[in-house]
Design a protein around this motif. Structure first.
Motif, PDB file in Angstrom:
ATOM      1  N   ASN A   1      40.710  41.808  32.523  1.00  0.00           N
ATOM      2  CA  ASN A   1      42.034  42.114  31.981  1.00  0.00           C
ATOM      3  C   ASN A   1      42.949  42.765  33.012  1.00  0.00           C
ATOM      4  O   ASN A   1      44.149  42.452  33.080  1.00  0.00           O
ATOM      5  CB  ASN A   1      41.909  43.014  30.746  1.00  0.00           C
ATOM      6  N   ILE A   2      42.398  43.666  33.828  1.00  0.00           N
ATOM      7  CA  ILE A   2      43.235  44.370  34.791  1.00  0.00           C
ATOM      8  C   ILE A   2      43.675  43.447  35.914  1.00  0.00           C
ATOM      9  O   ILE A   2      44.785  43.583  36.454  1.00  0.00           O
ATOM     10  CB  ILE A   2      42.511  45.625  35.353  1.00  0.00           C
ATOM     11  N   LEU A   3      42.847  42.478  36.289  1.00  0.00           N
ATOM     12  CA  LEU A   3      43.264  41.517  37.308  1.00  0.00           C
ATOM     13  C   LEU A   3      44.389  40.633  36.789  1.00  0.00           C
ATOM     14  O   LEU A   3      45.309  40.287  37.522  1.00  0.00           O
ATOM     15  CB  LEU A   3      42.071  40.671  37.760  1.00  0.00           C
ATOM     16  N   VAL A   4      44.313  40.250  35.526  1.00  0.00           N
ATOM     17  CA  VAL A   4      45.393  39.455  34.930  1.00  0.00           C
ATOM     18  C   VAL A   4      46.677  40.274  34.856  1.00  0.00           C
ATOM     19  O   VAL A   4      47.768  39.789  35.152  1.00  0.00           O
ATOM     20  CB  VAL A   4      44.993  38.964  33.528  1.00  0.00           C
ATOM     21  N   GLU A   5      46.547  41.550  34.493  1.00  0.00           N
ATOM     22  CA  GLU A   5      47.715  42.404  34.277  1.00  0.00           C
ATOM     23  C   GLU A   5      48.316  42.921  35.581  1.00  0.00           C
ATOM     24  O   GLU A   5      49.542  42.898  35.766  1.00  0.00           O
ATOM     25  CB  GLU A   5      47.332  43.588  33.392  1.00  0.00           C
ATOM     26  N   LYS A   6      47.456  43.380  36.515  1.00  0.00           N
ATOM     27  CA  LYS A   6      47.960  44.081  37.689  1.00  0.00           C
ATOM     28  C   LYS A   6      47.422  43.561  39.015  1.00  0.00           C
ATOM     29  O   LYS A   6      47.803  44.079  40.071  1.00  0.00           O
ATOM     30  CB  LYS A   6      47.631  45.575  37.580  1.00  0.00           C
ATOM     31  N   GLY A   7      46.560  42.577  38.985  1.00  0.00           N
ATOM     32  CA  GLY A   7      45.991  42.059  40.223  1.00  0.00           C
ATOM     33  C   GLY A   7      46.952  41.145  40.957  1.00  0.00           C
ATOM     34  O   GLY A   7      48.115  40.981  40.573  1.00  0.00           O
ATOM     35  N   LEU A   8      46.483  40.569  42.043  1.00  0.00           N
ATOM     36  CA  LEU A   8      47.277  39.575  42.758  1.00  0.00           C
ATOM     37  C   LEU A   8      47.802  38.531  41.777  1.00  0.00           C
ATOM     38  O   LEU A   8      47.063  38.079  40.902  1.00  0.00           O
ATOM     39  CB  LEU A   8      46.424  38.880  43.820  1.00  0.00           C
ATOM     40  N   PRO A   9      49.077  38.153  41.887  1.00  0.00           N
ATOM     41  CA  PRO A   9      49.623  37.178  40.940  1.00  0.00           C
ATOM     42  C   PRO A   9      48.806  35.894  40.847  1.00  0.00           C
ATOM     43  O   PRO A   9      48.780  35.237  39.804  1.00  0.00           O
ATOM     44  CB  PRO A   9      51.024  36.918  41.493  1.00  0.00           C
ATOM     45  N   SER A  10      48.115  35.530  41.919  1.00  0.00           N
ATOM     46  CA  SER A  10      47.320  34.305  41.890  1.00  0.00           C
ATOM     47  C   SER A  10      46.186  34.364  40.882  1.00  0.00           C
ATOM     48  O   SER A  10      45.709  33.333  40.404  1.00  0.00           O
ATOM     49  CB  SER A  10      46.756  34.016  43.286  1.00  0.00           C
ATOM     50  N   PHE A  11      45.732  35.585  40.519  1.00  0.00           N
ATOM     51  CA  PHE A  11      44.667  35.687  39.520  1.00  0.00           C
ATOM     52  C   PHE A  11      45.121  35.179  38.165  1.00  0.00           C
ATOM     53  O   PHE A  11      44.328  34.644  37.397  1.00  0.00           O
ATOM     54  CB  PHE A  11      44.175  37.124  39.396  1.00  0.00           C
ATOM     55  N   ARG A  12      46.391  35.353  37.845  1.00  0.00           N
ATOM     56  CA  ARG A  12      46.886  34.853  36.567  1.00  0.00           C
ATOM     57  C   ARG A  12      46.788  33.342  36.501  1.00  0.00           C
ATOM     58  O   ARG A  12      46.599  32.761  35.426  1.00  0.00           O
ATOM     59  CB  ARG A  12      48.326  35.323  36.341  1.00  0.00           C
ATOM     60  N   VAL A  13      46.926  32.692  37.655  1.00  0.00           N
ATOM     61  CA  VAL A  13      46.757  31.242  37.713  1.00  0.00           C
ATOM     62  C   VAL A  13      45.281  30.887  37.604  1.00  0.00           C
ATOM     63  O   VAL A  13      44.888  30.014  36.826  1.00  0.00           O
ATOM     64  CB  VAL A  13      47.360  30.681  39.016  1.00  0.00           C
ATOM     65  N   GLN A  14      44.426  31.574  38.356  1.00  0.00           N
ATOM     66  CA  GLN A  14      42.999  31.275  38.345  1.00  0.00           C
ATOM     67  C   GLN A  14      42.386  31.495  36.966  1.00  0.00           C
ATOM     68  O   GLN A  14      41.476  30.774  36.556  1.00  0.00           O
ATOM     69  CB  GLN A  14      42.274  32.147  39.371  1.00  0.00           C
ATOM     70  N   PHE A  15      42.878  32.498  36.247  1.00  0.00           N
ATOM     71  CA  PHE A  15      42.313  32.855  34.947  1.00  0.00           C
ATOM     72  C   PHE A  15      43.078  32.244  33.770  1.00  0.00           C
ATOM     73  O   PHE A  15      42.794  32.583  32.613  1.00  0.00           O
ATOM     74  CB  PHE A  15      42.307  34.372  34.776  1.00  0.00           C
ATOM     75  N   ASN A  16      44.006  31.358  34.072  1.00  0.00           N
ATOM     76  CA  ASN A  16      44.875  30.834  33.018  1.00  0.00           C
ATOM     77  C   ASN A  16      44.104  30.169  31.888  1.00  0.00           C
ATOM     78  O   ASN A  16      44.522  30.213  30.717  1.00  0.00           O
ATOM     79  CB  ASN A  16      45.868  29.845  33.629  1.00  0.00           C
ATOM     80  N   ASP A  17      42.968  29.550  32.208  1.00  0.00           N
ATOM     81  CA  ASP A  17      42.216  28.806  31.196  1.00  0.00           C
ATOM     82  C   ASP A  17      41.065  29.611  30.608  1.00  0.00           C
ATOM     83  O   ASP A  17      40.235  29.062  29.887  1.00  0.00           O
ATOM     84  CB  ASP A  17      41.699  27.493  31.793  1.00  0.00           C
ATOM     85  N   ILE A  18      40.990  30.899  30.926  1.00  0.00           N
ATOM     86  CA  ILE A  18      40.036  31.790  30.262  1.00  0.00           C
ATOM     87  C   ILE A  18      40.779  32.453  29.103  1.00  0.00           C
ATOM     88  O   ILE A  18      41.701  33.240  29.304  1.00  0.00           O
ATOM     89  CB  ILE A  18      39.478  32.852  31.218  1.00  0.00           C
ATOM     90  N   GLU A  19      40.401  32.091  27.892  1.00  0.00           N
ATOM     91  CA  GLU A  19      41.121  32.594  26.726  1.00  0.00           C
ATOM     92  C   GLU A  19      40.847  34.068  26.473  1.00  0.00           C
ATOM     93  O   GLU A  19      41.747  34.825  26.110  1.00  0.00           O
ATOM     94  CB  GLU A  19      40.763  31.765  25.494  1.00  0.00           C
TER      95      GLU A  19
END
Length: 630
Positions: free
Chosen positions: A160-178
């Motif tokens: 959750n913290i990587l999605v919220e505050k990590g490198l913006p690329s993590f939001r792309v990598q984790f996009n398909d993890i519900e």
């Protein structure tokens, strides 16, 4: 010379986000273990993209290690530029080299399999054949450096913290993890979008670095810091001198030191990295004993510099070892966010002004080969000739989005120029015609203009030693009527400008995987083009490329994967998003003769393992001490 610019830390191990496939009944295969809601549930000690796992359940150690390797001593190397942080997974600050060593993950990769991962914090996994979720059963003995247990809540927090505050690329990598959810104290479940790249997502979750939730209760994860973070990894901070050096110490109480995935690894008591502002200074420091291991990227130094007394006396060993990995995508990358670079004819013309043959003969001592492909030296993944039938099945549906030359011409290779004359007139004439076709015509002052705008190009550089490559390139660009400039800045400014895409052309190298997948979105995907700090250096936005990346991520066999990678490689090369530079399919290394390793002339296929597999050899060290060399 190789300008080894490196992407910011990625989540994946071995430069790839690995994936899942099923292999049954053979030794090391994934085991079927019952059903749930009518679905076969797989229970295993690891996951694999294609085929069976090499190592069976209960294996003692990886084949390429020495299980009896002693612990102790120090290994030191160097890094380019500077650093001001020990937090590698955020946008703010520049993290120190090897600062990911603080952390463990649920699964870990190997150096002899391109597409497998085995349990580290996770003792076992279970998932359905549909791959829509995965459950990790964590080892209760796993602890952070402060002795507190690593729990499922820590894993959920980390996601959750990587999605919220990590490198913006993590939001792309984790996009398909519900979602990630703790089922109990040591059981965590990841649920995936059923329409996502399911082959990839099991290993995306497995490679997640695990942070301590309690540690960040009174700290802001997004703020860079030189305080050693709380991890469960094998190393802790020994010392730090911001911008100059950092050292890590092997933890005596590391909870996982006897696990099969770690036997024969993490052999050095101390890992040290010394920082330097340029390559030549770093080499002189190596000669003076400032650090003990160096992989040489400068051809001039390799050809002429390795004859100093310590080598002649046998104190320093010099070797060339084979490199089984793809050579990497190194080149001058265009910033397609700039309007002037929208026309591929302009980009191709600028590429033709780089005379590799002259540079190799005059500057590189003939030690390199020209890079053609984004998967150079990969053995099987580089596109060649005309598209195959399997490739055409992927390419025809996206025809409107990709260059027509993909269908009419063989896979693009750069023009060959004269090795004796920097200004190859034939090649430059061809480049000039392309510029004319693109509407950039020569004015009365000798410069090229289009719609009243002068063609001005800046090449961003942060290395004094790289000027000898850039400056001749600038000369040829000027011969074409381009107002070309080389702008050298310090490493900190270069890093900030690259994060915010403030450049025309920049040199970058990415290490590509033998089993590429959804991580390619980080480098080539439309959704990362405008994400600050992303690895999409070119700013590429193309529906056809996005479709091919998805085909790679969804491939269910090695054959399907190869065809999809060939198609993507062919398209990217036809788009001229970069000017490919050079490669060598070997490691040129030098090191203090106080080390031993578990192999002689042939290292594992996917890395030398210097910092982990090698060890301090006290007998060799004693000989050096007796000779007064240590």
């Amino acid at each position: 010379m190789t300008r080894a610019a490196t992407a910011r830390p990625a989540l994946s191990l071995g430069s790839a986000l690995f994936a899942l496939s099923l292999a049954l009944s053979a030794p090391g295969a994934l085991a079927q273990d019952g059903t749930q809601d009518g679905k076969t549930i797989i229970t295993s000690h690891g996951v694999s993209s294609f085929g069976e796992l090499k190592y069976p359940e209960g294996f003692a150690h990886f084949d390429y290690v020495n299980p009896e390797a002693p612990k102790g001593g120090e290994m030191s190397t160097w890094a380019f530029g500077t650093f001001d942080s020990l937090t590698p997974y955020i946008l703010k600050g520049n993290a120190a080299a090897m600062s990911t060593a603080f952390y463990d993950s649920l699964l870990t990769g190997t150096l002899d399999e391109p597409d497998s991962m085995y349990g580290l914090v996770a003792e076992s996994v279970e998932y359905p054949e549909s791959r829509e979720w995965i459950i990790f059963h964590m080892r209760p003995e796993a602890t952070f450096r402060d002795g507190t247990p690593v729990t499922a809540e820590d894993v959920v927090f980390s996601f959750n913290i990587l999605v919220e505050k990590g490198l913006p690329s993590f939001r792309v990598q984790f996009n398909d993890i519900e979602k990630a959810e703790a089922l109990d104290e040591h059981t965590v479940k990841f649920t995936f979008d059923p329409e996502g790249p399911l082959r990839e997502l099991l290993m995306t979750a497995g490679g997640l670095p695990i942070f301590s939730k309690a540690y960040y209760e009174d700290r802001d994860f997004a703020e860079s810091s030189l305080e050693p973070p709380m991890g469960s990894g094998a190393y802790e901070l020994l010392s730090v001198d911001p911008g100059r050096s950092v050292a890590y110490k092997l933890r005596d109480d590391y909870w996982a030191k006897d696990l099969p995935v770690n036997v024969g690894q993490n052999n050095f008591d101390i890992l040290r990295v010394e920082y330097f502002a340029d390559y030549t200074t770093a080499f002189e420091a190596f000669k003076g004993g400032a650090y003990t291991y160096r992989e040489e990227y400068q051809s001039r130094i390799w050809a002429t510099g390795y004859n100093f007394p310590a080598i002649e006396e046998g104190t320093i060993e010099v070797e060339t070892l084979p490199d089984g990995r793809p050579a990497g995508t190194q080149g001058f990358w265009f910033n397609l966010r700039r309007e002037k670079f929208q026309d591929p004819r302009l980009r191709e013309a600028i590429g033709m002004a780089f005379n590799f043959e002259w540079a190799n003969e005059s500057l590189f001592y003939g030690l390199y080969d020209r890079t053609d492909s984004f998967w150079e030296n990969s053995q099987t993944l580089q596109a060649t000739g005309m598209p195959s039938e399997a490739e055409l099945e992927l390419l025809e549906p996206i025809r409107e989005h990709i260059p027509e030359t993909v269908f009419t011409d063989e896979a693009f290779t750069p023009a060959t120029s004269s090795s004796t004359e920097l200004a190859d007139r034939r090649t430059l004439r061809q480049a000039g015609r392309l510029l004319n076709e693109a509407g950039w015509e020569v004015g009365d002052d000798g410069f090229r203009y289009k719609d009243g705008e002068r063609l001005i190009i800046e090449v961003l550089n942060d290395s004094p030693s790289f000027e000898r490559i850039i400056n001749p390139y600038i000369e040829n660009l000027k011969r074409l009527g381009i107002e070309a400039r080389a702008n050298r800045v310090d490493a900190a400014e270069a890093q900030e400008r690259q994060k915010n895409f403030e450049y025309d052309i920049v040199t970058q190298r990415f290490a590509m995987s033998q089993t590429p997948g959804d991580e390619l979105r980080s480098v080539f995907g439309s959704e990362t083009a405008d994400v600050p700090g992303s690895s999409n250096i070119a700013g590429l936005k193309n529906e056809g490329v996005d479709t091919l990346i998805r085909a790679i991520a969804d491939a269910e066999s090695r054959e399907a994967l190869t065809a999809a990678v060939h198609a993507l490689d062919r398209v990217l090369r036809a788009m001229h998003i970069w000017v490919p530079q050079w490669y060598k399919g070997v490691h040129n290394i030098a090191y203090l003769d106080a080390y031993s390793r578990p192999y002689e002339d042939t290292p594992p296929a996917y890395g030398l393992g210097v910092m982990s597999l090698w060890w301090w050899d006290e007998d060799k060290a004693a000989e050096l001490r007796a000779a007064g060399a240590l």
